[in-house]
Each structure stands twice: as structure tokens, then as C-alpha cells.
Design a protein around this motif. Structure first.
Motif, mmCIF file in Angstrom:
data_model
loop_
_atom_site.group_PDB
_atom_site.id
_atom_site.type_symbol
_atom_site.label_atom_id
_atom_site.label_comp_id
_atom_site.label_asym_id
_atom_site.label_seq_id
_atom_site.Cartn_x
_atom_site.Cartn_y
_atom_site.Cartn_z
ATOM 1 N N GLY A 1 -0.237 -14.434 -7.583
ATOM 2 C CA GLY A 1 0.194 -13.221 -6.906
ATOM 3 C C GLY A 1 1.081 -12.378 -7.789
ATOM 4 O O GLY A 1 1.513 -12.800 -8.872
ATOM 5 N N GLN A 2 1.352 -11.151 -7.303
ATOM 6 C CA GLN A 2 2.244 -10.234 -8.001
ATOM 7 C C GLN A 2 3.181 -9.586 -6.993
ATOM 8 O O GLN A 2 2.747 -9.146 -5.932
ATOM 9 N N VAL A 3 4.470 -9.541 -7.336
ATOM 10 C CA VAL A 3 5.466 -8.821 -6.551
ATOM 11 C C VAL A 3 5.879 -7.623 -7.384
ATOM 12 O O VAL A 3 6.457 -7.779 -8.469
ATOM 13 N N LEU A 4 5.569 -6.427 -6.890
ATOM 14 C CA LEU A 4 5.780 -5.205 -7.666
ATOM 15 C C LEU A 4 6.755 -4.282 -6.939
ATOM 16 O O LEU A 4 6.584 -3.982 -5.754
ATOM 17 N N PHE A 5 7.758 -3.848 -7.657
ATOM 18 C CA PHE A 5 8.778 -2.960 -7.102
ATOM 19 C C PHE A 5 8.594 -1.564 -7.700
ATOM 20 O O PHE A 5 8.766 -1.366 -8.909
ATOM 21 N N MET B 1 -1.125 -8.842 -3.975
ATOM 22 C CA MET B 1 0.065 -8.109 -4.361
ATOM 23 C C MET B 1 0.973 -7.837 -3.173
ATOM 24 O O MET B 1 0.504 -7.631 -2.045
ATOM 25 N N LEU B 2 2.269 -7.860 -3.442
ATOM 26 C CA LEU B 2 3.282 -7.371 -2.518
ATOM 27 C C LEU B 2 3.963 -6.222 -3.230
ATOM 28 O O LEU B 2 4.565 -6.419 -4.294
ATOM 29 N N ILE B 3 3.853 -5.005 -2.676
ATOM 30 C CA ILE B 3 4.361 -3.817 -3.353
ATOM 31 C C ILE B 3 5.439 -3.154 -2.496
ATOM 32 O O ILE B 3 5.205 -2.811 -1.334
ATOM 33 N N PHE B 4 6.609 -2.966 -3.086
ATOM 34 C CA PHE B 4 7.715 -2.274 -2.427
ATOM 35 C C PHE B 4 7.712 -0.806 -2.852
ATOM 36 O O PHE B 4 7.599 -0.496 -4.043
ATOM 37 N N ILE B 5 7.858 0.081 -1.860
ATOM 38 C CA ILE B 5 7.808 1.521 -2.122
ATOM 39 C C ILE B 5 9.000 2.193 -1.443
ATOM 40 O O ILE B 5 9.240 1.988 -0.247
ATOM 41 N N GLY B 6 9.723 3.006 -2.188
ATOM 42 C CA GLY B 6 10.816 3.781 -1.612
ATOM 43 C C GLY B 6 10.279 5.029 -0.937
ATOM 44 O O GLY B 6 9.415 5.722 -1.492
ATOM 45 N N GLY B 7 10.784 5.330 0.249
ATOM 46 C CA GLY B 7 10.274 6.466 1.008
ATOM 47 C C GLY B 7 10.467 7.810 0.344
ATOM 48 O O GLY B 7 9.681 8.737 0.567
ATOM 49 N N THR C 1 2.273 -4.085 1.629
ATOM 50 C CA THR C 1 3.245 -3.079 1.209
ATOM 51 C C THR C 1 4.483 -3.121 2.090
ATOM 52 O O THR C 1 4.410 -3.468 3.274
ATOM 53 N N GLU C 2 5.586 -2.776 1.499
ATOM 54 C CA GLU C 2 6.855 -2.663 2.214
ATOM 55 C C GLU C 2 7.422 -1.289 1.884
ATOM 56 O O GLU C 2 8.013 -1.068 0.816
ATOM 57 N N LEU C 3 7.182 -0.331 2.797
ATOM 58 C CA LEU C 3 7.648 1.042 2.615
ATOM 59 C C LEU C 3 8.941 1.241 3.390
ATOM 60 O O LEU C 3 8.979 0.993 4.600
ATOM 61 N N LYS C 4 9.985 1.666 2.709
ATOM 62 C CA LYS C 4 11.280 1.870 3.357
ATOM 63 C C LYS C 4 11.635 3.349 3.285
ATOM 64 O O LYS C 4 11.965 3.880 2.218
#
Length: 385
Positions: free
Chosen positions: A246-250, A307-313, A337-340
Motif C-alpha cells: 500500500g501507499q499512504v500519500l499526503f 492508496m490512502l490519500i490525504f487532501i487539504g480542502g 481519500t481523506e479530504l479535510k
């Protein structure tokens, strides 16, 4: 070196009266602007004034418009030292207690072995390169960000410590971290950093004997780019090595060919993004269109790891990241995805811009993602090659 880079980067290569004066004036202007926007309710909901100030200072550093790359590196060293002070890794001795310098053919980095932070144990014995991957369930293969021009392999050491503790506490999961110290641009442009990351991953699998199912890549911004392009290179040129589980991408920088649009609440700017791209690609069209520099331009992402991808709003890269996510999902890649909303670039790694609560929530999400990967191999000897 391109004209744009040379004009910016050599005007004030060393700190001096003019450089200090420019920095002070622009810092003051950024802080005043942030204060006015905060007073009139123009900043993201829930953002504190101090968080806004921090974003503006990071914007000043990362835009490399007022200062050059060499000065920005010094500023990043200073800001990183503040985070090290918070995490208890400020001194060189404290870093060495956690991280061991390692290297192989064509790469170098740091091995951060698992340490039990929940129970009182004897001092961790000295480790060497031969111990990479030992006494852990999952190896996090970490690649730091910084536009390919800034940063270092231990800049997020405090985060790695926290992840280690969180995953042990919540999931009875032991992780170790191999963080790659890749060469910076413009001194070593494409494909320097990519080749070093590929060499480090191959060393982990082929020399250390770590099963690729035990590896999870993680990277922020430019490090996210290198995670993706490293995996693409492995998929295309070294299929026998095996892709990570897996990949954790910020906030990954997918180097979309479309121009960026600045957001005043983020610290990544169109000017800075263009300069980073020039430094890494040397303005060569063949490089800028290569999927190994711009992963969003790859013909297909089929076969890539989950993938787990974090995205800033409010981050400048949000549109390009969302385009990449849509492409990956359409081509059969499992992407979470984790969109904040209201958050800036790399928000989940930097408590000073997002707050402790948001950072803890992100850490819990990372823990669940990595634990799920581990759990898929229950019944197997995951610590064996």
C-alpha cells in the motif's frame, strides 16, 4: 540550469543585509495580511490566528520568490528544528537514539527500528544496516517532501515516532521506518531522486529479504510524487521485485501539466510549484511529460497498490490530486481519500497548521489503513522473507 531558476536562485545566494531586510519586510506584510483576513472572517472556519501566521510564514518560505532555494533550505532547517524540539529529537544525540544511518548501492537513508513506547524496556541496542526490517510487522518506506529541493529524511521523525506508538497501542502492530535521503534538485535533477528511491526499495526486498507485502510506502508532496513514480518504475521495469502492499500519500504532487491556481489559505503557490518543477525537470519537455516525473500522465495506473490519500480542502494542489484519484479509481486502483475542508497542504503532518485534534484523527486513519494491510496476512509468517 534554466534562466528562471538562475535568476531567482543566485540573486542572493547567501544571507546578508539585503536578504534579511527583504525577509523581515515580507514576513511583516504576510502577518498583517493574515491578521486582517482573520479579523474580517476571511480565513477557513476554525483556523486560529497562530495557525494562519504559520501558514503565511511557510508560504513565504515555500514560494521561493522573496528568498531563494538556498535560503529556503536554511529556513526549513530552522522550522524543522522547532518540530524536533516538540518531539524530543532536537539534538543530534537524540536523533541517533532513534535513527541509524544506512546505505546501499546507489542510495542512503535512515533506519528507524521499532521501539516499544508503551512499556518500560531496556535501552534499544545499537542497530546496523543489516537489521533493516528486523523485529517489525510492517516496514514503512518513507520519502519526504519539499518540492525536490528542500527537506531531509528525518524531518518527520517525530511523526514516525507517533505512528509507531499509535499502531502498537491501537492495533498491536509493530512498524519500522526506512526513510530515504535522496539527492536534491537542482544540483541532482531528474532522474536522480527517483533512481535512488528505486535502488533503496530494491535493496529492501532483494538484499534485506523483506517481502513486499510487508512494505507500505508513505510520502508527502514531492515525496508522494516519488512514491508513485517509484512504484510505476518497479511495476514497469522490475516486476519480479514486487510492489508494496500500500501507499499512504499526503498532498501528493502529481505534477499535473495544467497551471496551478493559488489559494491564499495555502502555502504552496503557483510560482513555487513552477520553480520546483524547473529545478527537477530542467525545463526539458521530455521529462515534464514523462510518467516517471508526472505520474498523472501515465497511460494507465492499473496494477498499482492500494492508496490512502490525504487532501487539504484549501490546498493549491487539490484539483490535480482529485483528478489523479478519479483516474486511479477508473483504472481499477483501490483508493481511499481523506479530504479535510479548510485545511492546507500536508495538514495532517504539521500540527502547527491544523491543530492537535486533526493530526490525531489523521494518525488514527493511517493506523487503521496499515493494520488492515497487516491483517490480510494473518496466519502467514509476515516477518519472514
Amino acid at each position: 540550469m534554466t534562466t528562471a531558476i538562475s535568476q531567482n536562485q543566485h540573486a542572493f545566494k547567501f544571507w546578508g543585509p539585503i536578504a534579511y531586510t527583504r525577509l523581515i519586510l515580507y514576513t511583516t506584510a504576510h502577518i498583517l495580511r493574515s491578521t486582517v483576513r482573520h479579523v474580517f472572517g476571511r480565513t477557513p472556519k476554525g483556523q486560529s490566528l497562530l495557525e494562519g501566521y504559520t501558514i503565511q510564514i511557510l508560504r513565504l518560505m515555500m514560494s521561493v520568490k522573496v528568498i531563494n532555494i538556498y535560503q529556503a533550505r536554511k529556513m526549513m532547517d530552522f522550522t524543522t528544528s522547532i518540530t524536533h524540539l516538540r518531539s524530543g529529537t532536537f539534538t543530534q544525540k537524540s536523533k541517533e537514539q532513534w535513527a541509524t544511518k544506512v546505505k546501499g548501492k546507489g542510495w542512503e537513508g535512515f533506519w528507524i527500528p521499532f521501539r516499544d513506547q508503551l512499556n518500560k524496556t531496556k535501552a534499544t541496542p545499537k542497530v546496523s544496516g543489516a537489521d533493516i526490517g528486523a523485529d517489525c510487522d510492517i516496514v514503512m518506506f518513507a520519502i519526504h517532501g519539499g518540492g525536490m529541493v528542500l527537506g531531509d529524511a528525518l524531518m518527520f521523525l517525530g511523526n514516525y515516532k507517533t505512528w509507531m506508538k499509535e499502531m502498537q497501542k491501537s492495533h498491536n502492530l509493530k512498524i519500522g521506518v526506512l526513510s530515504v535521503e535522496y539527492s536534491m534538485s537542482p544540483e541532482v535533477p531528474f532522474p536522480g531522486a527517483l533512481n535512488e528511491c528505486v535502488a533503496a526499495y530494491r535493496h529492501l526486498v532483494q538484499v534485506q529479504g523483506i517481502n513486499s507485502r510487508r512494505i507500505v510506502m508513505c510520502g508527502d508532496s514531492a515525496g508522494g510524487n516519488l512514491c508513485l513514480t517509484t512504484a510505476l518504475k518497479l511495476r514497469d521495469d522490475y516486476p519480479d521485485v514486487g510492489l508494496p502492499a500500500g501507499q499512504v500519500l499526503f498532498s501528493p504532487w502529481v505534477m499535473c501539466p495544467k497551471p496551478l491556481k493559488d489559494n491564499p489559505d495555502d502555502y504552496i503557490t503557483q510560482y513555487g510549484g513552477r520553480l520546483y518543477m524547473e529545478a527537477y525537470t530542467q525545463n526539458l519537455a521530455s521529462v515534464q511529460s514523462s510518467p516517471y516525473a508526472s505520474p498523472i500522465q501515465v497511460p494507465t495506473l492499473a496494477g498499482m497498490p492500494r492508496m490512502l490519500i490525504f487532501i487539504g480542502g484549501v490546498e493549491t494542489l487539490r484539483p490535480s490530486i482529485e483528478s489523479f484519484v478519479a483516474k486511479a479509481r477508473a483504472e481499477g486502483v483501490h483508493v481511499e481519500t481523506e479530504l479535510k475542508e479548510g485545511q492546507a497542504h500536508d495538514y495532517c503532518l504539521i500540527e502547527e497548521i491544523s491543530g492537535a485534534k486533526v493530526k490525531r484523527e489523521s494518525e488514527a486513519k493511517i493506523g487503521r489503513f496499515v493494520a488492515q494491510i497487516r491483517n490480510e496476512y494473518i496466519g502467514l509468517d509476515t516477518r519472514a522473507g
